[in-house]
Design an enzyme around this catalytic site. Structure first.
Site, PDB file in Angstrom:
ATOM      1  N   GLY A  98      19.651  12.217 -11.346  1.00 53.40           N
ATOM      2  CA  GLY A  98      21.155  11.776 -11.759  1.00 53.40           C
ATOM      3  C   GLY A  98      21.524  11.310 -10.184  1.00 53.40           C
ATOM      4  N   GLY A 100      23.063  11.481  -7.298  1.00 48.14           N
ATOM      5  CA  GLY A 100      23.428  12.869  -6.557  1.00 48.14           C
ATOM      6  C   GLY A 100      24.183  12.763  -5.360  1.00 48.14           C
ATOM      7  NE  ARG A 101      20.892   9.753  -1.230  1.00 50.97           N
ATOM      8  CZ  ARG A 101      20.437   9.471   0.047  1.00 50.97           C
ATOM      9  NH1 ARG A 101      20.595   9.716   1.291  1.00 50.97           N
ATOM     10  NH2 ARG A 101      18.931   9.167  -0.253  1.00 50.97           N
ATOM     11  CG  ASP A 133      24.125  16.089   3.026  1.00 58.26           C
ATOM     12  OD1 ASP A 133      23.717  15.299   2.105  1.00 58.26           O
ATOM     13  OD2 ASP A 133      23.861  15.906   4.154  1.00 58.26           O
ATOM     14  N   GLY A 134      24.763  15.083  -0.574  1.00 61.50           N
ATOM     15  CA  GLY A 134      25.601  13.957  -1.210  1.00 61.50           C
ATOM     16  C   GLY A 134      25.911  12.891  -0.129  1.00 61.50           C
ATOM     17  NE  ARG A 194      19.434   4.877 -11.078  1.00 62.98           N
ATOM     18  CZ  ARG A 194      19.282   4.976  -9.704  1.00 62.98           C
ATOM     19  NH1 ARG A 194      18.400   5.222  -9.059  1.00 62.98           N
ATOM     20  NH2 ARG A 194      20.565   4.873  -9.335  1.00 62.98           N
ATOM     21  CG  ASP A 267      14.243   8.359  -9.748  1.00 63.11           C
ATOM     22  OD1 ASP A 267      12.895   8.713  -9.745  1.00 63.11           O
ATOM     23  OD2 ASP A 267      14.816   8.612  -8.702  1.00 63.11           O
ATOM     24  CG  ASN A 268      13.865   5.248  -6.682  1.00 64.45           C
ATOM     25  OD1 ASN A 268      14.946   5.489  -6.761  1.00 64.45           O
ATOM     26  ND2 ASN A 268      13.109   5.927  -5.612  1.00 64.45           N
TER      27      ASN A 268
HETATM   28  P1  AMP Z   1      16.213   8.852  -3.799  1.00 60.18           P
HETATM   29  O1  AMP Z   1      14.908   9.295  -3.127  1.00 60.18           O
HETATM   30  O2  AMP Z   1      17.145   8.302  -2.847  1.00 60.18           O
HETATM   31  O3  AMP Z   1      15.942   7.941  -5.031  1.00 60.18           O
HETATM   32  O4  AMP Z   1      16.962  10.141  -4.611  1.00 60.18           O
HETATM   33  C1  AMP Z   1      16.321  10.709  -5.515  1.00 60.18           C
HETATM   34  C2  AMP Z   1      17.286  11.918  -6.063  1.00 60.18           C
HETATM   35  O5  AMP Z   1      17.758  12.697  -4.839  1.00 60.18           O
HETATM   36  C3  AMP Z   1      18.527  11.145  -6.840  1.00 60.18           C
HETATM   37  O6  AMP Z   1      18.847  11.780  -7.649  1.00 60.18           O
HETATM   38  C4  AMP Z   1      19.494  11.139  -5.493  1.00 60.18           C
HETATM   39  O7  AMP Z   1      20.710  10.994  -6.189  1.00 60.18           O
HETATM   40  C5  AMP Z   1      19.083  12.603  -5.051  1.00 60.18           C
HETATM   41  N1  AMP Z   1      19.363  12.825  -3.477  1.00 60.18           N
HETATM   42  C6  AMP Z   1      18.801  12.101  -2.327  1.00 60.18           C
HETATM   43  N2  AMP Z   1      19.403  12.409  -1.188  1.00 60.18           N
HETATM   44  C7  AMP Z   1      20.420  13.285  -1.655  1.00 60.18           C
HETATM   45  C8  AMP Z   1      21.448  13.998  -0.919  1.00 60.18           C
HETATM   46  N3  AMP Z   1      21.460  14.016   0.373  1.00 60.18           N
HETATM   47  N4  AMP Z   1      22.331  14.935  -1.540  1.00 60.18           N
HETATM   48  C9  AMP Z   1      22.387  14.754  -2.806  1.00 60.18           C
HETATM   49  N5  AMP Z   1      21.559  14.234  -3.604  1.00 60.18           N
HETATM   50  C10 AMP Z   1      20.507  13.372  -3.169  1.00 60.18           C
HETATM   51 MG    MG Z   2      16.650   6.542  -5.897  1.00 67.15          MG
END
Ligand code: AMP
Ligand code: MG
Length: 485
Positions: A98, A100-101, A133-134, A194, A267-268
């Site tokens: 979901g 997350g940031r 940390d979002g 997605r 999810d990407n």
């Molecule tokens: P990503 O690798 O950017 O596609 O992220 C994969 C998952 O991890 C997604 O659900 C993002 O929202 C979550 N995520 C990645 N980096 C962070 C972060 N620094 N804080 C919170 N959630 C994160």
């Molecule tokens: Mg992503």
């Protein structure tokens, strides 16, 4: 969608966009309402004026402060929606994903009639942050801006970045010298729905929500399927068939441009077939199918050469949730065309990189095979090979095979090798069959298909070093300008 009642905000040109909260209208099964983080600093580092026109705005009327109000403090549109999704990450199903940031800040109808999302990255914690940390690092923001502009310039169907604002926090990351600076970025993309959005609905066993979302996707992003008279029943099978074609086309674009996305989790993968979410990506330094961009991809699952197979696998995984609306045999038929779509698009794009638009197919196959064999055997730069071809091309090559690439570094070091002589012999043979006006077209096609500037890792690192060491943004702005023009 409500607007805050402050006169400051009402001056903001971003208030007047054609907002159309389509996801919000679907009801609250697909998102959670969240708040944006408040930051100690808001410094606009990047604004994509090229996109403003498409939103119906004149860049001259939009100040940096307007950008900060809209895309740093998120003062104009409410509510902010953290989207719910799951996904297969490196082959394992993860039901704890979901936004997350980030969140879906708003949806806007552009002047071309297309609905676009403003999605954030680095805007604070949400119910899906887990231990994170979002936040987004400033370097992560810089890298995503560069990837999107580069891919767009190279003709890849991609999201863009609308803005990037430095936010003044110290972040700690395993893959960057820390503490490292923070940013919030706004992504301009067709959709943030997605494959994993559907996978979550299958996991929680809600076929009703799958159908509702699918109808929304078809109406919004595949509307020609219903407007051209196809029956209600057919539209689902047609949708899947077209998604297969869009994804196959996209991965052919990545392969031809030498792009390794690095994290092809479901999810990407966008349901519109658009490329997005640029983390540890890289443009390949040389043609090597095993090249892997993410340091944490220990087994090379998402290597450059695996991308077509992985995209096909992701399309196959998507069949499970789509069973709620589409017949398995229709999806099988749809997916069976993936290879044909992929190969014909890849061949077309690669021949364009070689300067040819309408080559007879056997000749095309032969020269493409020789090109890849040559590039795969010798440690030469994939991008410089094509850029050299474009910059040194001369009509004289038609008269004399030995003049092909003459004087370039590649010919100097490898010009006597069998593979080079084989390749240049074939290339020459094709040119001898072309009329003079077709030779001019080769020069134009070469120039259009092979930008001189490509953001190989050392290029990005050197731009980043200037920012990190001296807060000097000039090399970054210069590079973006070079890419865009
Ligand atoms: P990503 O690798 O950017 O596609 O992220 C994969 C998952 O991890 C997604 O659900 C993002 O929202 C979550 N995520 C990645 N980096 C962070 C972060 N620094 N804080 C919170 N959630 C994160
Ligand atoms: Mg992503």
């Amino acid at each position: 969608m409500t607007l805050p009642d402050t006169s400051k905000t009402f001056d903001n040109p971003f208030v007047s966009l054609n907002y159309e909260p389509a996801i919000l209208a679907l009801g609250d099964d697909y998102y959670d309402e969240v708040e944006a983080a408040e930051f100690p600093q808001y410094t606009l580092r990047w604004r994509n004026d090229a996109l403003l026109m498409r939103l119906g705005l004149d860049a001259a009327n939009v100040s940096n402060e307007h950008f900060i109000e809209a895309f740093g403090k998120f003062e104009i549109c409410k509510p902010l929606l953290a989207l719910r999704y799951h996904g297969y990450q490196f082959g394992e199903y993860n039901p704890q994903l979901g936004d997350g940031r980030g969140f879906l800040y708003a949806q806007v109808r552009a002047t071309d009639g297309t609905l676009y999302d403003f999605g954030t990255k680095g805007s604070g914690r949400t119910p899906y942050s887990r231990g994170g940390d979002g936040m987004l690092t400033l370097k992560g923001g810089v890298r995503e801006v560069l990837a999107a502009e580069m891919l767009h310039r190279m003709g890849v169907t991609t999201s863009r970045c609308l803005s990037m604002i430095e936010t003044g926090l110290d972040l700690w990351r395993g893959d960057e010298p820390s503490p490292t600076r923070s940013s919030v970025m706004v992504r301009f993309s067709k959709s943030h729905i997605r494959f994993g959005t559907f996978e979550r609905l299958s996991f929680i066993q809600r076929p009703d929500l799958i159908k509702k979302l699918l109808n929304h996707v078809i109406d919004t992003y595949y509307s020609h399927l219903t407007s051209d008279g196809s029956s209600e029943k057919d539209k689902y099978a047609l949708f899947y068939g077209e998604l297969v074609q869009r994804v196959a086309t996209l991965v052919a674009q990545w392969m031809a441009t030498g792009f390794c996305h690095a994290v092809l989790n479901t999810d990407n993968m966008s349901i519109t077939g658009e490329s997005f979410d640029y983390g540890p990506y890289a443009f390949i330094p040389r043609f090597d199918p095993q090249f892997t961009a993410a340091y944490f991809d220990y087994y090379g699952r998402y290597s450059y050469g695996n991308q077509p197979g992985i995209c096909k696998l992701n399309l196959e995984l998507l069949q499970k949730p789509l069973l709620a609306a589409i017949q398995p045999s229709d999806m099988e038929t749809g997916l069976s065309k993936f290879e044909d779509f992929y190969h014909s698009e890849y061949r077309r794009l690669m021949l364009q990189k070689l300067g040819f638009e309408n080559l007879e197919s056997e000749q095309g196959e032969e020269v493409l095979k020789a090109t890849l064999q040559f590039l795969n055997t010798y440690p030469i730069s994939y991008h410089h090979f094509f850029a050299d071809l474009a910059t040194t091309f001369s009509p004289k090559w038609r008269d004399d095979a030995s003049s092909i690439l003459h004087g370039s570094e590649i010919a100097q070091s490898l010009g006597a090798s069998d593979l080079f002589l084989h390749w240049s012999g074939l290339y020459h043979h094709i040119l001898t069959n072309l009329a003079p006006d077709e030779i001019d077209k080769v020069a134009q096609t070469l120039a259009r298909s092979n930008p001189k500037t490509v953001i190989l890792r050392p290029v990005i690192e050197s731009v980043w070093e200037a920012i990190a060491q001296e807060n000097n943004w000039e090399p970054f702005y210069e590079l973006v300008k070079e890419i865009q023009t």
